[in-house]
Structures are given as C-alpha cells and as structure tokens.
Write a protein that holds these residues in place. Structure first.
Motif, PDB file in Angstrom:
ATOM      1  N   ILE A   1     -26.807  40.698  32.252  1.00 26.26           N
ATOM      2  CA  ILE A   1     -26.066  39.688  31.491  1.00 26.26           C
ATOM      3  C   ILE A   1     -27.018  38.532  31.232  1.00 26.26           C
TER       4      ILE A   1
ATOM      5  N   PRO B   1     -26.575  33.989  32.844  1.00 26.50           N
ATOM      6  CA  PRO B   1     -25.260  33.581  33.353  1.00 26.50           C
ATOM      7  C   PRO B   1     -25.368  32.248  34.097  1.00 26.50           C
TER       8      PRO B   1
ATOM      9  N   SER C   1     -23.865  40.025  39.152  1.00 25.90           N
ATOM     10  CA  SER C   1     -24.013  40.359  37.729  1.00 25.90           C
ATOM     11  C   SER C   1     -25.333  41.061  37.472  1.00 25.90           C
TER      12      SER C   1
ATOM     13  N   ALA D   1     -22.311  32.670  29.693  1.00 18.40           N
ATOM     14  CA  ALA D   1     -23.489  33.525  29.549  1.00 18.40           C
ATOM     15  C   ALA D   1     -24.218  33.115  28.284  1.00 18.40           C
TER      16      ALA D   1
END
Length: 266
Positions: free
Chosen positions: A31, A34, A28, A50
């Motif tokens: 973001i 997370p 990822s 998230a």
C-alpha cells in the motif's frame, strides 16, 4: 499501538505494537505511503490515509491478519487524518481541496456501503486534525481562521457552533476523556484543557504539561503534519516518538503514569 514505520529501503507500512507481549507485526503490505492509522472503536480495524498530496485516499484494514484494505473514500482530492466516531458509523477526515481555494476542509462519511461523503462545514480557512468527544456530540479540530493555528470545538455533525480551546497557538489536537490535548507549535510544549459536554460545551483554560525537549520526545517536527504523540484512553500514559541519537532512527516511548509526575512537579 498502531504506527507508520519505514524499512531500510524507505518503504512505509502500518505496524501494530503489542505492548503487553512486547512484539511488533506488520499489518499493511503493498500500500503506497500509508499514514496516520486510527483505531475503530472495537479495535478490529484501522483506518488510515494512503498516499501524499493530490493522491491520498482513506482505507480500512482489519487487524486480524487479513491484508486486503477496503477503500472508504477515493476522489481526485487529497484525503487525510481519518478518525472513527465512537459508534463506528462514521469516519471524519480532512480533505485538501483545490477549488475555489487551496485549503483543508473537514468531511465525514457513513461506513455503510455506498454512502456519499458530507462536508462538515464550509469556510475559506484550513481545518485539520479532527478528534471526537467520547460521547460523540462534539468534534475538536484545528483552524487558522484567527490568523494563527488554534484548537476549536464544534457540535457534531450539525457544526452550528464553534468554541475556541487554545490561546497562543495549538496543533495536533486529541480528545481523550474529559481533556483535549494539543501542542503549542511556538514553544513545542504539550498542553491540555479540561472540557465538559453537558449540558453544553465548556472548556477550562489550558495548562502546560511538559516541554518536548525536557521530556526527550518529539511532539512536532517542522512542517511534518504527522502525529508524534498520542494519549491512552484512560489518560494515564503518553506515547511519543523519540529520536535515537545521530543515526536518525526513531523509537516509540511510553511515558507511564505521567499525571502523577506532573502533579509532583507542580
């Protein structure tokens, strides 16, 4: 192995560790916060939360290198701890609600486009850490309805019955094969209970496997509600977090063939 890891700047991301090749890759990007990645049944996606507190959402992310996450659940509440059903058609998760009481409840949502989330059951207690049986007929979870946190099982998705599995405390429940693993939050020990789902649910008395301190791994850390361990689908290996000295760093440790060692000690 899917994990959440932080870089030197303290930014968190979802990483995947290839055990066979001994390499790790970041999955990822960009973001915010997370946490708690969980595999889809076919291994092609991860679902994870998230954000923290009132800003948590549930996202899906492909494991083939595509970096665009797809929202599953977005609301004004805090959603967390997502797990996929074995057929991949539903995602079960916990929601921190603020009305009428501030409490955690379990919900599920169909993975089809436009599906509306459904509450599993309504109570005035906290329910967290959902984990599904291999046949998908039952769901284990953690509740404080007895006055202390214990592990329970309910039929899924009707949730008409409830069975208590742990006695004397239980958190971080995980259903692997014909066992439900959990941590006793008072003793910091890992336990498991043999269970059967046919013709109806039955559970044996839990047995202690080992203490986190003696194994040199972390099963829980204070009020940090993040899994510090998992069990491989065949039930032979335990994967846990191990602190690396005074530096405060952590590593992933695989305890292989633990069941043979357990029987030898017994």
């Amino acid at each position: 192995i899917a994990t959440t890891s932080a870089n030197e700047a303290g930014a968190y991301a979802v990483w995947v560790h290839d055990v066979a090749r001994g390499v790790s890759s970041q999955l990822s990007f960009d973001i915010g916060e997370p946490w708690k990645p969980s595999w889809s049944p076919d291994g092609k996606e991860l679902v994870f939360q998230a954000g923290f507190f009132e800003n948590g959402d549930i996202l899906r992310l492909a494991t083939d290198g595509r970096t665009t996450a797809v929202p599953v659940v977005r609301s004004k509440e805090f959603e967390s701890e997502p797990v996929c059903t074995r057929d991949g058609k539903r995602i079960v998760y916990a929601t921190l609600e603020t009305e009428p009481h501030r409490q955690n409840d379990l919900w599920y949502v169909e993975t089809s486009s436009g599906a509306v989330p459904q509450r599993l059951f309504a109570s005035r207690f906290n329910e967290t850490f959902p984990s599904l049986s291999p046949d998908g007929r039952y769901l284990s979870f953690v509740s404080d309805k007895s006055g202390q946190v214990e592990v329970y099982v309910t039929d899924f998705p009707k949730a008409e019955q409830q069975y208590q599995v742990s006695y004397g405390g239980g958190v971080y429940a995980q259903w692997i094969g014909d066992e439900i693993f959990f941590v006793n939050q008072k003793t910091n020990k890992l336990l498991s209970a043999r269970v059967r789902t046919r013709p109806e649910f039955q559970a044996d008395m839990p047995r202690e496997l080992f203490a986190a301190d003696s194994a040199g791994v972390q099963l829980q850390i204070g009020a940090d509600f993040t899994f510090k361990y998992t069990v491989t689908p065949d039930g032979k290996n335990i994967i846990a977090v191990k602190k690396l000295g005074a530096s405060g760093g952590h590593s992933v440790t695989i305890v292989e063939q633990w069941i043979e060692e357990f029987h030898e000690k017994k």
